[in-house]
Every structure is written in structure tokens, then in C-alpha cells.
Design an enzyme around this catalytic site. Structure first.
Site, PDB file in Angstrom:
ATOM      1  CB  SER B  65      -1.422   5.681   1.735  1.00  0.00           C
ATOM      2  OG  SER B  65      -0.552   4.622   1.398  1.00  0.00           O
ATOM      3  CE  LYS B 106      -1.910   2.187   3.909  1.00  0.00           C
ATOM      4  NZ  LYS B 106      -1.613   1.923   2.499  1.00  0.00           N
TER       5      LYS B 106
END
Lengths: 422, 150
Positions: B65, B106
């Protein structure tokens, strides 16, 4: 002024730091071999689970309330403790690490408001390590301890209690509410004796005649009385003295019957103790070995010998110390008993560099080569995990190894256990 | 003069030959090292990656990701993250955050009252924090490291 900072529900908080889903859950941490409860979250305390409660007696509560339990993960707690102590050390040049989760800090000469400073300590430790702490501030160590107790038990203080900030009448009222047994240094037995003469609360003890206390009890309790009145009697011990003894003892995962298994357990304990010995640069002049049956099984025949042997020359060599321990074991081992625990204590510690060599006994091995071998053992075990490189005498570990049903990963001390993120 | 012996001498059951050791000290005979005064600590990766050891933790990345077209920002699966808890996370930082009890890595978006966690990899939609959800930033990612596979 002195602050006492301690981590709230330390073991539980360490587990939560790496498992955010555990926030708000009811958690207990169990002792070696998962025997009894040694740490509780506030939720567990609210359920009435007592410190030291045998785990097997809690089955019903566990099912009713979905209690989460962990085996103790001392590698994690030790690392988190070191982090907390190191952060706290930034807040004062005078630090006494008092236990795995408590530290005194000298605050004399600190500018500004001490309660604000306490809050800064609190938020910093929380942010840097993820662990919640409470801060108590008083003019003596005993008062700092008392203030910490108040900071923890009474939410109105917001985690930081500075006694000097409390109006005298209010402080007097609070001290009359706190049980004398909660005072630092007052054990259960002394508390019961004090209650016998009408001293039930902190206020009672502070008002007691110090001389009389010294006569009827001890100089130690007299110091406690004086400290409660604001007279400093116990100094900060900022330099931890080298250990005078190094002990390694464990209860077995299951009972052990043979000499071989005991020898294996003792070998592994000696290895651990000797590693600590080398780390502090000491050599042991003697060692004590004990084995014992389970005193909580009164139906069993009981046997618990302990023998101390001196060494000809003080040593920090795992091989030599192991040989001495196994020689001692052969002197005390008797077959036919269910052994539940064994331990070794290295005694008569002295600086390695000033060890007196024996004039008339030649070293059987080259001490330089042996030191190098021990250094390799330590290095390998640091790198690949404890017990990676061990003596063959420590191999037979099926029976005695600790039972730890639910130990969490060693999040911060083993590469393979480092937490995973997506 | 005959020296007086004080106290008993411990007996030895199998006396070894009494060898007299020579002095066990290495005496350097050559010229002292001209670099000795100039020796410094060797470069240490810990020093390079870590400012505050007490507040620094490692995480292992799973999944892609955080893989990005921009090589400077791309964090490959398997990378070791260096996470500093002492830093205040701000807009644009890569963070380790706990969402609904799970850890995720993230990039933090925090602008105009909106908070979101954005993956580097466009195949992953941003996680926009709803009213019910609680975002807690665990720590700020200050670096990452990879060992070559060989």
C-alpha cells in the site's frame, strides 16, 4: 522536593502499547508458569480480581466477562522499563530507579511550577513510550510516595499530586482518610500492630511520637514518622550499587524427578546468572545451590536442601561455575521427590579485575581463552536470543521449562517479533 | 633471610607441576600509532536512523500500500520502519496509526478540518475518518531500511 513517578498497571500497559485493540478491555497478566495474577487493568480491579489470585480459580469470571490474559513477557517489560527510566532521567539530574516501574526524581532547584512540571513528565512519558504514569511530589521520599498514591487513587488530581498545593486543612482531612497500611514502609504486620494502639490512618501515624515509635517498633518506622512530617531521613540513591549477589531461580513448568533434569535446569540458571555477572564486570567467590519440593502440596514428602560452596579462585566463567553447581547438586540430590523449583545464587561478588589468583593452584585452562569463549557465548545469545548457545548439560529441558500459555511477541527485543503494519 | 609462613597452605589432592608464569603483558616495541589520538567512533547506523532511542520502535511493513511511483517516497513490502513516538504528527508525515484496533502505515492528510490516511499506492483508496472512527497516531515514521536479498 522529590517526585515519585510510576507507571499505572505497568505490565498491562506494556501489553496494550502494542495492541491498541486491548484499550478498555479487561486484562490480567499471569506469573511465571501462569500460576496467579500479578497485574490487572483497572477493569479487572473493578471486577474484584485480587493481586495474587490463583488463575485456575478465575475460570468462571473469565467466561462471564471475557477477560484477556497474558503470560508474563519480561523481555518486553524490561525494555519498556528502560525506556521510561531513560525518559525520566531527562527531567532531573538526580534519579533513583526504585523498581521496574517506579523512579524518584530530585526536583530541587527546578524553575517554575512543579505541578506543571509533573504534567509535562506525564505527557512526555505517555507520548514517547505509550505508557501512562502518575506523579507524586512531596518534600520527602515518603511524602512523594504518599502523593503518588493520591494521584493514582483520586481522579481530581489529574494524575499529578503536589502536596504543597493542597490547603493544610484539606491535606489533613485527606491524610485522615488514607489507611496507614498504604504508607511506604508500613507492612501488613506493622499496620495491624499500629491499629492495635489506635493508629489507623496516615494522619494518626504522622501525629505519633517519633521517639516512642522508635522504642516500641524500630528506627525504620521512626524515620517514616519523621518523613511524614516533612523531615527528610531517606536520601536519594542515585548510583545503583553493583549487585552483591546474583540470583537465578525458577519454578518448573511441571514437577521434575531426575538428577538429569535438575542438572539441566541449574545449568541454564547458572548460564543466565554468569551472563549478568560478566555484564557488571564482577567475579563470584562462591555459589549457593538449592532445590526444593512444592510446599503447597503438604501431602508430598518435602525436601528443600541448600548448600553454599566457596570457589578456590573467584570466577566469571560459565563452564567453571556450572561445574561447581553440578558438583553441589550431586551432594544434595536425593531421588524419589517431586522437585518444583531450583535456583542458584552467585555470592561474594568482587571486581573481576582485582581477583586474587591462587598461588599454589595452577589454572587448568587458559583464563584468556576461557574469557574469549564466554564473550562469544554472550555475543551469540544477545544476537540470536537467550539460550541459543548453551552447554550440553542444559539441553534436557523438556520437563522444567516454564509453562507460558499465552506470552505475547517480544515486540521490541526480537527481530522476528517486530510488529507488522499494513 | 627465611621468610615466615603465615597460615595453612591449602592442600591439593593432585598437585600440578608448579610452573612459574612469565609476565603475561604484551609490551609494544614498535612506534606508537600516529592515528591513536585521532580515533573516533565508527559510523553507526543507529545514530543515522535514531534521534531518540527511548521513543523509537521498529515495525515491519506487509503489503504494497505504500509503494509509490516516486522512488523517494516508495516504501517496499518487507521494509523495516523506524518509528519515533516523540514527534507530533503533521500533515504529510508518514505515520503508524491505530484504526479500530489495528496498526496501519499511511501518509497523514490533515487539512481544512478533514483527516484522512492516504496510501502511496493509488490502488488503495484513502481512509477518510468518519465521525464514529477514532484515529490515534501511534508514531511518526522517520525512516525505513531494507536488506538486499541474496
Amino acid at each position: 522536593m522529590i517526585a515519585l513517578v510510576d507507571v499505572n498497571n505497568f505490565y498491562v500497559s506494556c501489553q496494550r502499547a502494542f495492541e491498541p485493540a486491548m484499550e478498555g478491555r479487561t486484562i490480567v497478566v499471569l506469573s511465571n508458569n501462569d500460576g496467579c495474577v500479578i497485574a490487572r487493568s483497572n477493569e479487572a480491579k473493578a471486577l474484584g480480581i485480587k493481586m495474587g489470585a490463583p488463575w485456575h480459580q478465575l475460570r468462571e469470571l473469565v467466561q462471564q466477562h471475557g477477560i484477556v490474559h497474558y503470560s508474563s513477557n519480561y523481555a518486553l517489560y524490561a525494555d519498556m522499563s528502560n525506556r521510561v527510566m531513560s525518559v525520566l532521567g531527562r527531567f532531573s539530574p538526580d534519579q533513583e530507579v526504585y523498581s521496574i516501574d517506579e523512579s524518584f526524581l530530585g526536583l530541587d532547584g527546578m524553575p517554575g511550577d512543579l505541578t506543571d512540571y509533573g504534567q509535562e513528565i506525564r505527557t512526555t512519558v505517555r507520548r514517547w513510550t505509550g505508557l501512562p504514569v502518575c506523579v507524586g511530589i512531596g518534600s520527602t521520599k515518603t511524602l512523594a510516595k504518599l502523593a503518588n498514591h493520591l494521584a493514582k487513587k483520586r481522579p481530581e488530581f489529574g494524575g499529578v499530586c503536589e502536596l504543597a498545593k493542597i490547603p493544610p486543612a484539606r491535606l489533613q482531612a485527606i491524610m485522615a482518610e488514607v489507611d496507614v497500611g498504604d504508607v511506604w514502609g508500613v507492612g501488613r504486620k506493622i499496620a495491624a500492630r499500629l491499629a492495635g494502639e489506635g493508629i489507623n490512618t496516615v494522619a494518626d501515624l504522622a501525629a505519633a511520637d517519633a521517639e516512642g515509635v522508635a522504642n516500641r517498633y524500630s528506627v525504620v518506622l521512626q524515620r517514616t514518622v519523621l518523613e511524614l512530617c516533612g523531615v527528610p531521613c531517606i536520601d536519594l540513591e542515585t548510583a545503583a550499587p553493583d549487585k552483591q549477589q546474583i540470583m537465578c531461580a525458577r519454578s518448573f513448568g511441571q514437577p521434575v524427578f531426575t538428577r538429569g533434569e535438575l542438572a539441566s535446569a541449574l545449568s541454564s540458571y547458572v548460564a543466565r546468572a554468569a551472563e549478568k555477572l560478566r555484564k557488571q564486570g564482577s567475579a563470584a567467590g562462591g555459589l549457593m545451590v538449592f532445590i526444593r519440593t512444592n510446599p503447597f502440596r503438604p501431602g508430598d514428602p518435602q525436601y528443600s536442601p541448600a548448600v553454599t560452596v566457596p570457589l578456590t579462585t573467584a570466577s566469571d566463567d560459565t563452564l567453571l561455575l556450572t561445574r561447581a553447581a553440578l558438583w553441589t547438586l550431586d551432594r544434595i540430590f536425593l531421588p524419589g521427590y517431586r522437585y518444583a523449583k531450583a535456583g542458584v545464587m552467585l555470592t561474594n561478588l568482587q571486581p573481576r579485575d582485582t581477583v586474587q589468583r591462587h598461588l599454589f593452584v595452577e589454572d587448568r585452562v587458559d583464563p584468556g581463552k576461557r574469557a574469549a569463549l564466554n564473550a562469544v557465548i554472550d555475543q551469540a545469545n544477545r544476537r540470536y536470543g537467550r539460550g541459543s548457545l548453551k552447554l550440553a548439560s542444559a539441553l534436557d529441558d523438556k520437563g522444567w521449562k516454564m509453562k507460558q500459555g499465552k506470552v505475547s511477541p517480544h515486540w521490541t527485543t526480537v527481530w522476528a517479533d517486530v510488529p507488522v503494519v499494513h | 633471610m627465611i621468610p615466615e609462613l603465615i597460615g595453612p597452605i591449602p592442600a591439593h589432592d593432585s598437585p600440578p607441576p608448579c610452573a612459574l608464569p612469565l609476565a603475561d603483558v604484551l609490551v609494544p616495541a614498535g612506534f606508537p600509532s600516529p592515528a591513536e589520538d585521532h580515533a573516533e567512533e565508527r559510523c553507526d547506523l543507529n545514530m543515522y536512523f535514531i534521534d531518540r532511542p527511548e521513543a523509537t520502535f521498529f515495525f515491519r511493513v506487509a503489503g504494497d500500500s505504500m509503494v509509490s511511483d516516486d522512488p523517494q517516497r516508495s516504501i517496499p513490502p518487507g521494509a523495516l520502519l523506524v518509528v519515533d513516538r516523540s514527534l507530533e504528527a503533521s500533515h504529510g508525515d508518514v505515520v503508524v496509526a491505530a484504526i479500530d484496533g489495528d496498526f496501519t502505515v499511511k501518509r497523514l492528510f490533515s487539512r481544512a478540518g478533514k483527516v484522512a490516511l492516504v496510501a502511496n499506492n493509488k490502488a488503495y483508496p484513502p481512509i477518510v475518518l468518519g465521525d464514529e472512527q477514532e484515529l490515534s497516531v501511534w508514531g511518526v515514521v522517520t525512516g525505513w531500511a531494507m536488506k538486499s536479498q541474496r
